[in-house]
Write a protein that holds these residues in place. Sequence first.
Motif, PDB file in Angstrom:
ATOM      1  N   GLU A 163       0.787  -1.117  -0.038  1.00  0.00           N
ATOM      2  CA  GLU A 163       0.136  -0.106   0.036  1.00  0.00           C
ATOM      3  C   GLU A 163       0.901   1.150   0.202  1.00  0.00           C
ATOM      4  OE1 GLU A 163      -2.703  -0.131   3.379  1.00  0.00           O
ATOM      5  OE2 GLU A 163      -3.725  -1.995   2.499  1.00  0.00           O
ATOM      6  N   LEU A 164       1.842   1.089   0.613  1.00  0.00           N
ATOM      7  CA  LEU A 164       2.716   2.414   1.009  1.00  0.00           C
ATOM      8  C   LEU A 164       3.812   2.450  -0.557  1.00  0.00           C
ATOM      9  CD1 LEU A 164       4.461   1.789   4.515  1.00  0.00           C
ATOM     10  CD2 LEU A 164       2.610   3.679   3.755  1.00  0.00           C
ATOM     11  N   PHE A 165       4.077   1.392  -0.995  1.00  0.00           N
ATOM     12  CA  PHE A 165       4.841   1.516  -2.277  1.00  0.00           C
ATOM     13  C   PHE A 165       3.760   2.057  -3.520  1.00  0.00           C
ATOM     14  CE2 PHE A 165       7.205  -2.460  -0.879  1.00  0.00           C
ATOM     15  CZ  PHE A 165       7.989  -1.351  -0.087  1.00  0.00           C
ATOM     16  N   THR A 166       2.645   1.791  -3.483  1.00  0.00           N
ATOM     17  CA  THR A 166       1.869   2.032  -4.246  1.00  0.00           C
ATOM     18  C   THR A 166       1.478   3.595  -4.222  1.00  0.00           C
ATOM     19  OG1 THR A 166       0.503  -0.212  -4.638  1.00  0.00           O
ATOM     20  CG2 THR A 166      -0.745   1.849  -5.385  1.00  0.00           C
ATOM     21  N   ARG A 167       1.269   3.983  -2.948  1.00  0.00           N
ATOM     22  CA  ARG A 167       0.893   5.617  -2.940  1.00  0.00           C
ATOM     23  C   ARG A 167       1.976   6.350  -2.882  1.00  0.00           C
ATOM     24  NH1 ARG A 167      -2.540   6.471   2.323  1.00  0.00           N
ATOM     25  NH2 ARG A 167      -4.042   4.904   0.950  1.00  0.00           N
ATOM     26  N   TYR A 168       3.383   6.095  -2.465  1.00  0.00           N
ATOM     27  CA  TYR A 168       4.387   6.841  -2.505  1.00  0.00           C
ATOM     28  C   TYR A 168       5.665   6.635  -3.493  1.00  0.00           C
ATOM     29  CZ  TYR A 168       1.830   8.372   1.754  1.00  0.00           C
ATOM     30  OH  TYR A 168       0.650   8.770   2.616  1.00  0.00           O
ATOM     31  N   GLY A 169       5.584   5.487  -3.968  1.00  0.00           N
ATOM     32  CA  GLY A 169       6.481   4.924  -4.691  1.00  0.00           C
ATOM     33  C   GLY A 169       7.585   4.268  -3.988  1.00  0.00           C
ATOM     34  N   VAL A 170       8.400   3.462  -4.432  1.00  0.00           N
ATOM     35  CA  VAL A 170       8.940   2.428  -3.666  1.00  0.00           C
ATOM     36  C   VAL A 170      10.346   3.063  -2.691  1.00  0.00           C
ATOM     37  CG1 VAL A 170      10.449   0.413  -3.890  1.00  0.00           C
ATOM     38  CG2 VAL A 170       8.494   0.493  -5.232  1.00  0.00           C
ATOM     39  N   ARG A 171      11.124   3.936  -3.721  1.00  0.00           N
ATOM     40  CA  ARG A 171      12.372   4.540  -3.058  1.00  0.00           C
ATOM     41  C   ARG A 171      12.091   5.212  -1.885  1.00  0.00           C
ATOM     42  NH1 ARG A 171      16.703   8.709  -6.248  1.00  0.00           N
ATOM     43  NH2 ARG A 171      18.220   8.324  -4.785  1.00  0.00           N
ATOM     44  N   SER A 172      11.018   6.099  -1.937  1.00  0.00           N
ATOM     45  CA  SER A 172      10.802   7.122  -0.716  1.00  0.00           C
ATOM     46  C   SER A 172      10.351   6.250   0.612  1.00  0.00           C
ATOM     47  CB  SER A 172       9.743   8.275  -1.215  1.00  0.00           C
ATOM     48  OG  SER A 172       8.458   7.400  -1.585  1.00  0.00           O
ATOM     49  N   VAL A 173       9.876   5.057   0.290  1.00  0.00           N
ATOM     50  CA  VAL A 173       9.331   4.354   1.573  1.00  0.00           C
ATOM     51  C   VAL A 173      10.500   3.484   2.077  1.00  0.00           C
ATOM     52  CG1 VAL A 173       7.842   2.499   2.149  1.00  0.00           C
ATOM     53  CG2 VAL A 173       7.025   4.042   0.605  1.00  0.00           C
ATOM     54  N   SER A 174      10.677   3.934   3.392  1.00  0.00           N
ATOM     55  CA  SER A 174      11.742   3.283   4.237  1.00  0.00           C
ATOM     56  C   SER A 174      11.244   1.979   5.212  1.00  0.00           C
ATOM     57  CB  SER A 174      12.463   4.199   5.066  1.00  0.00           C
ATOM     58  OG  SER A 174      11.766   4.532   6.245  1.00  0.00           O
ATOM     59  N   MET A 175      12.233   1.256   5.502  1.00  0.00           N
ATOM     60  CA  MET A 175      11.615   0.167   6.632  1.00  0.00           C
ATOM     61  C   MET A 175      11.275   0.998   7.596  1.00  0.00           C
ATOM     62  SD  MET A 175      12.534  -2.696   5.217  1.00  0.00           S
ATOM     63  CE  MET A 175      13.182  -4.272   5.917  1.00  0.00           C
ATOM     64  N   ASP A 176      11.629   1.743   8.361  1.00  0.00           N
ATOM     65  CA  ASP A 176      11.056   2.700   9.268  1.00  0.00           C
ATOM     66  C   ASP A 176       9.545   3.039   8.959  1.00  0.00           C
ATOM     67  OD1 ASP A 176      13.200   2.668  11.449  1.00  0.00           O
ATOM     68  OD2 ASP A 176      14.209   4.021   9.850  1.00  0.00           O
TER      69      ASP A 176
END
Length: 210
Positions: free
Chosen positions: A13-26
Amino acid sequence: MDIKTKIIDGAGELFTRYGVRSVSMDDIARQLSISKKTIYQYFKDKDEIVTKAVKARIEFEKEEYDEIFCSCHDAVEELSKVCKCMRKDFHEMNPSLLFDLQKYHPKAWRVWLDFKNKHMRDTVVTNLKRGIAEGYFRKEIDPEFMAILRVEQVQLAFDNQVFAADKFNLKETQMKLLDHYVHGIVTEKGRKLYMEYLEKEKTLNQTSNN
């Protein structure tokens, strides 16, 4: 839902909404209200999560679109329902999603390419052949050629160098490309039926919103 599936779904859900690179493990841990340590108990790194999330998304889309093609009365109804699904799927999708996969996550990118070049293309070919047989699509169409064109259109909309994100909305771009494709393949009989299906959907949406 087990914790591993929960992590994959939440990260997806996070990857779809914000892109993959900008989403961290945190970010993933925060979204799911768990610790990073818990995530690393199930996944060795972010790349593995990305690949699993892409696979899960593709399996969901396969089921969604296969249901359409198994239940529709004709090829034009298939197109109209695909149009509806695409509006929903691209509503909150980040334009950088495919670029991030291609540049930073080659395993996940290969999963997407395999889905695009096999399942998506085969589905389009099947739809085109059915529509031609039913008289709704132009008989001179080359299904294999048009299927390649169509799946490449889907990917093209994500290319920021072609459709800059600050000028073009991803959902609107996808819908315009689909509309261009549809009106390029339908006969007059097919065009009338397609517009009837769209009008029915519009009426249903207006009724449900009132």
